[in-house]
Motif scaffolding. Structure first.
Motif, PDB file in Angstrom:
ATOM      1  N   VAL A 121      29.976  -7.554  -1.278  1.00 42.01           N
ATOM      2  CA  VAL A 121      29.739  -6.115  -1.165  1.00 42.01           C
ATOM      3  C   VAL A 121      30.551  -5.639   0.028  1.00 42.01           C
ATOM      4  O   VAL A 121      30.810  -6.386   0.966  1.00 42.01           O
ATOM      5  CB  VAL A 121      28.241  -5.740  -0.990  1.00 42.01           C
ATOM      6  N   ARG A 122      30.975  -4.394  -0.048  1.00 40.39           N
ATOM      7  CA  ARG A 122      31.706  -3.796   1.066  1.00 40.39           C
ATOM      8  C   ARG A 122      30.687  -3.174   2.011  1.00 40.39           C
ATOM      9  O   ARG A 122      29.758  -2.503   1.594  1.00 40.39           O
ATOM     10  CB  ARG A 122      32.681  -2.746   0.552  1.00 40.39           C
ATOM     11  N   ASP A 123      30.875  -3.421   3.316  1.00 39.23           N
ATOM     12  CA  ASP A 123      30.012  -2.849   4.352  1.00 39.23           C
ATOM     13  C   ASP A 123      30.929  -2.283   5.431  1.00 39.23           C
ATOM     14  O   ASP A 123      31.331  -3.008   6.348  1.00 39.23           O
ATOM     15  CB  ASP A 123      29.065  -3.904   4.916  1.00 39.23           C
ATOM     16  N   GLY A 124      31.328  -1.046   5.275  1.00 38.12           N
ATOM     17  CA  GLY A 124      32.290  -0.455   6.202  1.00 38.12           C
ATOM     18  C   GLY A 124      33.648  -1.106   6.027  1.00 38.12           C
ATOM     19  O   GLY A 124      34.186  -1.141   4.922  1.00 38.12           O
ATOM     20  N   ASP A 125      34.175  -1.672   7.117  1.00 39.36           N
ATOM     21  CA  ASP A 125      35.496  -2.301   7.090  1.00 39.36           C
ATOM     22  C   ASP A 125      35.465  -3.779   6.721  1.00 39.36           C
ATOM     23  O   ASP A 125      36.507  -4.437   6.735  1.00 39.36           O
ATOM     24  CB  ASP A 125      36.172  -2.166   8.462  1.00 39.36           C
ATOM     25  N   VAL A 126      34.285  -4.333   6.443  1.00 37.02           N
ATOM     26  CA  VAL A 126      34.171  -5.759   6.143  1.00 37.02           C
ATOM     27  C   VAL A 126      33.571  -5.964   4.757  1.00 37.02           C
ATOM     28  O   VAL A 126      32.990  -5.048   4.169  1.00 37.02           O
ATOM     29  CB  VAL A 126      33.324  -6.509   7.204  1.00 37.02           C
ATOM     30  N   LEU A 127      33.715  -7.182   4.258  1.00 33.64           N
ATOM     31  CA  LEU A 127      33.085  -7.607   3.006  1.00 33.64           C
ATOM     32  C   LEU A 127      32.023  -8.628   3.369  1.00 33.64           C
ATOM     33  O   LEU A 127      32.213  -9.429   4.299  1.00 33.64           O
ATOM     34  CB  LEU A 127      34.118  -8.233   2.068  1.00 33.64           C
ATOM     35  N   LEU A 128      30.924  -8.643   2.641  1.00 31.51           N
ATOM     36  CA  LEU A 128      29.842  -9.599   2.883  1.00 31.51           C
ATOM     37  C   LEU A 128      29.630 -10.462   1.651  1.00 31.51           C
ATOM     38  O   LEU A 128      29.576  -9.955   0.529  1.00 31.51           O
ATOM     39  CB  LEU A 128      28.533  -8.860   3.195  1.00 31.51           C
ATOM     40  N   THR A 129      29.504 -11.766   1.883  1.00 35.12           N
ATOM     41  CA  THR A 129      29.271 -12.733   0.810  1.00 35.12           C
ATOM     42  C   THR A 129      28.146 -13.668   1.222  1.00 35.12           C
ATOM     43  O   THR A 129      28.195 -14.237   2.316  1.00 35.12           O
ATOM     44  CB  THR A 129      30.541 -13.586   0.566  1.00 35.12           C
ATOM     45  N   PRO A 130      27.131 -13.846   0.361  1.00 33.54           N
ATOM     46  CA  PRO A 130      26.147 -14.891   0.658  1.00 33.54           C
ATOM     47  C   PRO A 130      26.804 -16.252   0.462  1.00 33.54           C
ATOM     48  O   PRO A 130      27.421 -16.501  -0.566  1.00 33.54           O
ATOM     49  CB  PRO A 130      25.023 -14.640  -0.348  1.00 33.54           C
ATOM     50  N   GLY A 131      26.720 -17.100   1.460  1.00 30.81           N
ATOM     51  CA  GLY A 131      27.393 -18.399   1.410  1.00 30.81           C
ATOM     52  C   GLY A 131      26.410 -19.535   1.296  1.00 30.81           C
ATOM     53  O   GLY A 131      26.026 -20.129   2.305  1.00 30.81           O
ATOM     54  N   GLY A 132      25.998 -19.833   0.092  1.00 33.45           N
ATOM     55  CA  GLY A 132      25.015 -20.883  -0.114  1.00 33.45           C
ATOM     56  C   GLY A 132      25.587 -22.209  -0.563  1.00 33.45           C
ATOM     57  O   GLY A 132      24.861 -23.169  -0.719  1.00 33.45           O
ATOM     58  N   GLY A 133      26.884 -22.291  -0.768  1.00 36.22           N
ATOM     59  CA  GLY A 133      27.469 -23.533  -1.266  1.00 36.22           C
ATOM     60  C   GLY A 133      28.217 -24.297  -0.181  1.00 36.22           C
ATOM     61  O   GLY A 133      28.375 -23.834   0.944  1.00 36.22           O
ATOM     62  N   ARG A 134      28.693 -25.471  -0.555  1.00 39.97           N
ATOM     63  CA  ARG A 134      29.432 -26.304   0.400  1.00 39.97           C
ATOM     64  C   ARG A 134      30.803 -25.742   0.728  1.00 39.97           C
ATOM     65  O   ARG A 134      31.427 -26.152   1.694  1.00 39.97           O
ATOM     66  CB  ARG A 134      29.548 -27.725  -0.144  1.00 39.97           C
ATOM     67  N   TRP A 135      31.288 -24.793  -0.079  1.00 40.65           N
ATOM     68  CA  TRP A 135      32.608 -24.232   0.149  1.00 40.65           C
ATOM     69  C   TRP A 135      32.724 -23.609   1.537  1.00 40.65           C
ATOM     70  O   TRP A 135      33.812 -23.580   2.110  1.00 40.65           O
ATOM     71  CB  TRP A 135      32.977 -23.221  -0.941  1.00 40.65           C
ATOM     72  N   THR A 136      31.616 -23.116   2.090  1.00 38.05           N
ATOM     73  CA  THR A 136      31.686 -22.471   3.405  1.00 38.05           C
ATOM     74  C   THR A 136      32.037 -23.462   4.511  1.00 38.05           C
ATOM     75  O   THR A 136      32.520 -23.059   5.563  1.00 38.05           O
ATOM     76  CB  THR A 136      30.358 -21.763   3.759  1.00 38.05           C
TER      77      THR A 136
END
Length: 158
Positions: A59-74
């Motif tokens: 989701v876009r939140d102002g100038d940044v994007l937010l992603t829930p990071g629940g996997g090992r990819w983070t």
């Protein structure tokens, strides 16, 4: 209600299968209905250097994007190492910031759920009757690697 281990493993298998065609759709160089809430990130394995493409919600939140990071990819992301993303069909560069502070994670999950209510079905942290996240479950999720990835765009998507 928290998800049990078997349900989490089952969901992970389903997501691995779904991600195969999603990578193809999200790789298209033009906007599609599906990439209004999903983007493709390109990163290298921290040990192997192997290139990966991972579909993630945002989701876009102002100038940044937010992603829930629940996997090992983070685990392969580092704040000082920008990555390429395909956002709405255009390539861009973004610097990931891994947010793990419990109060900020809860606030950002509120932003995510407000802007994309479907995203909450993929976040297995139960809520208390007052609507706040269960602090014990949130703490356990954070200890097991859950975070919010705050993407700072360093090169805007076309």
């Amino acid at each position: 209600m928290a998800m049990n281990e078997a349900a989490m493993r089952r969901r992970a298998r389903i997501m691995r299968a779904v991600n195969v065609p999603m990578r193809a759709v999200l790789s298209l160089p033009f906007a599609t209905p599906i990439n209004t809430s999903l983007m493709l990130i390109f990163y290298a394995g921290r040990k192997s250097g192997k290139p990966y493409r991972q579909p993630v919600s945002y989701v876009r939140d102002g100038d940044v994007l937010l992603t829930p990071g629940g996997g090992r990819w983070t685990l392969n992301l580092a704040s000082e190492r920008p990555v390429q993303i395909r956002l709405r069909g255009h390539l861009a560069t973004a610097r990931p910031e891994l947010v793990t502070d419990p109060a900020e994670v809860e606030r950002l999950l509120g932003v995510i759920s407000e802007k994309n209510p479907r995203a909450t079905s993929f976040i297995p942290i139960p809520r208390r009757p007052d609507g706040r996240l269960d602090p014990d479950a949130l703490g356990a999720a954070l200890r097991h690697g859950f975070c919010i990835v705050r993407w700072h765009l360093t090169q805007q998507a076309g």
